[in-house]
Design a protein around this motif. Sequence first.
Motif, short mmCIF file in Angstrom:
data_model
loop_
_atom_site.label_atom_id
_atom_site.label_comp_id
_atom_site.label_asym_id
_atom_site.label_seq_id
_atom_site.Cartn_x
_atom_site.Cartn_y
_atom_site.Cartn_z
N ALA A 122 46.75 37.65 24.36
CA ALA A 122 45.90 38.84 24.65
C ALA A 122 44.57 38.18 25.33
CB ALA A 122 44.97 39.22 23.19
N LEU A 123 44.27 36.93 25.20
CA LEU A 123 43.12 36.51 26.04
C LEU A 123 43.63 36.04 27.50
CD1 LEU A 123 41.64 34.05 23.39
CD2 LEU A 123 40.42 36.00 24.50
N LEU A 124 44.93 36.17 27.75
CA LEU A 124 45.27 36.02 29.09
C LEU A 124 45.12 37.28 30.05
CD1 LEU A 124 48.56 33.58 28.87
CD2 LEU A 124 46.13 33.19 29.66
N LEU A 125 45.15 38.38 29.19
CA LEU A 125 45.20 39.75 30.03
C LEU A 125 43.99 39.83 31.27
CD1 LEU A 125 45.72 42.21 27.30
CD2 LEU A 125 47.16 41.67 28.89
N PRO A 126 42.81 39.36 30.76
CA PRO A 126 41.92 39.45 32.25
C PRO A 126 42.54 38.83 33.44
CG PRO A 126 40.69 38.94 30.06
CD PRO A 126 42.12 38.90 29.91
N TRP A 127 43.25 37.90 33.16
CA TRP A 127 43.62 37.00 34.08
C TRP A 127 44.98 37.67 35.06
CZ3 TRP A 127 47.65 32.67 34.26
CH2 TRP A 127 47.49 31.96 35.50
N ILE A 128 45.72 38.48 33.97
CA ILE A 128 46.94 38.91 34.53
C ILE A 128 46.81 40.44 35.23
CG2 ILE A 128 49.27 39.75 33.71
CD1 ILE A 128 48.91 37.93 31.38
N ILE A 129 45.83 41.18 34.75
CA ILE A 129 45.74 42.57 35.38
C ILE A 129 45.30 42.35 36.77
CG2 ILE A 129 44.26 44.65 35.20
CD1 ILE A 129 43.83 43.81 32.22
N PRO A 130 45.95 43.08 37.62
CA PRO A 130 45.63 42.79 39.09
C PRO A 130 43.91 43.30 39.33
CG PRO A 130 47.34 44.48 38.80
CD PRO A 130 46.87 43.94 37.51
N SER A 131 43.36 42.67 40.35
CA SER A 131 41.92 42.55 40.40
C SER A 131 41.17 43.75 40.61
CB SER A 131 41.32 41.39 41.38
OG SER A 131 42.06 42.10 42.67
N VAL A 132 41.99 44.82 41.44
CA VAL A 132 41.63 46.06 41.67
C VAL A 132 41.35 46.83 40.42
CG1 VAL A 132 42.04 48.18 43.12
CG2 VAL A 132 42.64 46.01 43.97
N VAL A 133 42.43 46.81 39.66
CA VAL A 133 42.59 47.73 38.14
C VAL A 133 41.45 47.30 37.47
CG1 VAL A 133 43.86 48.44 36.40
CG2 VAL A 133 44.95 48.06 38.52
#
Lengths: 303, 364
Positions: free
Chosen positions: A122-133
């Motif tokens: 869960a804590l990795l999500l911010p890094w995985i989501i494309p920056s634009v989104v």
Amino acid sequence: MSLVAERAPYAGRSSVRQWWNNGNALPYLLLLPSAVVIGVVILIPFFEALQYSFTNSSLLEVGKFVGLDNYTKLLSSKDFWNAFRFSVIFALANVIGCYILGLGLALLMNMEMPFRGFFRVALLLPWIIPSVVSIVSWRWMVADHNAVFNQIIQLFGGRPIFFLSNNDWAQFIVVLIKIWRSFPFMMLSLLAALQGIDRSLYEAAALDGATKWKAFWHVTLPQIRDVSIVLCLLMTIWSVNDFDTPFLLTQGGPANSTENFVLLAYKYTFARNDLGTGAAISFVTLIILMVFIVIMLRRQREA
Amino acid sequence: MSQVEIRELRKSYGALEILHGVSLNIEEGKFVVLVGPSGCGKSTLLRMLAGLETVTSGDIFIGSDRVNDTQPKDRNIAMVFQSYALYPHMTVAENMSFSLRLKRESPAVIEREVKRAAEILGLTTLLPRYPRQLSGGQRQRVAMGRAIVRNPQVFLFDEPLSNLDAKLRVQMRAEIKQLHQRLETTTVYVTHDQIEAMTMADEIVVMRDGKIEQRGAPLELYDRPETVFVASFIGSPSMNLLRGIVVTKDGTFGVKVANGDVLPLDGDWSKFVGKSVTYGIRPEDISLGRDDLRVRVDVIEPTGPETQVLGTVGGDKVTVLLKARADYAPDATVGFAIDQTHVHVFDAESGRRLTSSSQKALAH
């Protein structure tokens, strides 16, 4: 006799052939593809940009050689020093924020606790989501007085805050969202470093009389020191070169308060059609980063 | 006076019980070795002594204090780990002085203690080096130096030699023993290597499946193992164990084994006639001469002073250690003499030692 005659034409090339047959050429041959790719993708644009930075080129035409004009103009402009100030704040706050948050969470993830696997992902999500989104979603949540954050504030009777229209708030939010986006990498790398520490060191420290805090100070920190320095260097480079976060949130505003070097270069190149100055900004950024990295690495080696 | 006392100590991880009520007294100044196969609970016991594992039930006393809930640092013990656990970013001197620095001892005291320990172990020239610049044996010595500096009541060693090569292991074995003779600090040493146990210990505690199987001086265990397990574990090459039945003929007793041979027994075994037993005889207590035991030879291993004969009796493997040179063809059947004063008899079911009526009479 006939043998000698047949060999004669090759005599001149025999050393090259021998070199080739001995397998000496193989390493160079294997390096060739990456050398070509690096040359085409990095070196050619690099030198072309360096060349542009000494001209008054626009996007439409290659201009005339103007010497160091672009650089002197730049160094005496308010824009440049404003971008310098924000780049430093942005990088510093991001590195410190990410390190503290990343290390704290890595220490937590390194402990035995329920749902650890879930939290790690869960804590990795911010890094995985494309920056634009992710950045655009954040903007929706903070942008105007009807955004989620302001609705919450109003629910508790507060007055709405115009997060992206106030200089101080905008800088704060840009930094905050950058930290949110980049801490997972720090956390993951530090977690890997923590897991590499020999557990018996902590047992030895406990027997030697170290408290939890002393063990952290005398065992954990020295053991993750080298990784931490490299991570902070990487974070600094990535922060200084970050375009997505300020561009997608504020486009450098309000009043250029969130404009870093990359946005400034973008603005000069594409908005003002001044390719020469845009290129010059890139090179100043590069030089600043290189000086910083050399100083840091040298200090690391001395320590 | 006993320095360490363990009473009915138990350790469980969830439903799995590792130690099943172990009791042990260790006298002051003794070198005690806990030995047993992996998983027997010896390391767990040591780590509970150190305070690195919690106690499920039972008591641990060090000196006169019950230390069940005492922090490791307050137990006045020092431990040498299998991996040495030296702090990689500290020099040898810093590693050794770490505990004193945490106690905020004065620099003069720290220097004196580190110097003393370094001299004992021959580490003086290595003090400014980092662990990565040291050989395995040197690291081992630093780990011991770190323990010595603290002047502990008890030294704990957790398989300290298992990361060293064979030659160095023999050398360090002697060094640790010497160190103990010099410092006379109570020592608890864990190993799975029975040779280490035999050569170093004042007292050996053989453990198996979370229980103490037998304890005693090394040669006591060697000469009079109380169970088949201890008999096979202590000694190398290990004791020959042959299954058979106690028989009697003309007032003498023997054990009839798989190949039909009747192996001699000393004394009066009349109450065991017909009983299934395990007949134990050490390889060095078998010699040339009579034909007590006929062995089918598999392999001959000459080592110079001795000749080791590996073979089979019925289905059981047998090793014979001859003090002479001998050569037999594979598959040849050779007769050997058994020194019947050195025979060990165990109950085939329980594995416990059996004694003849005459031996019992002697013992009482």
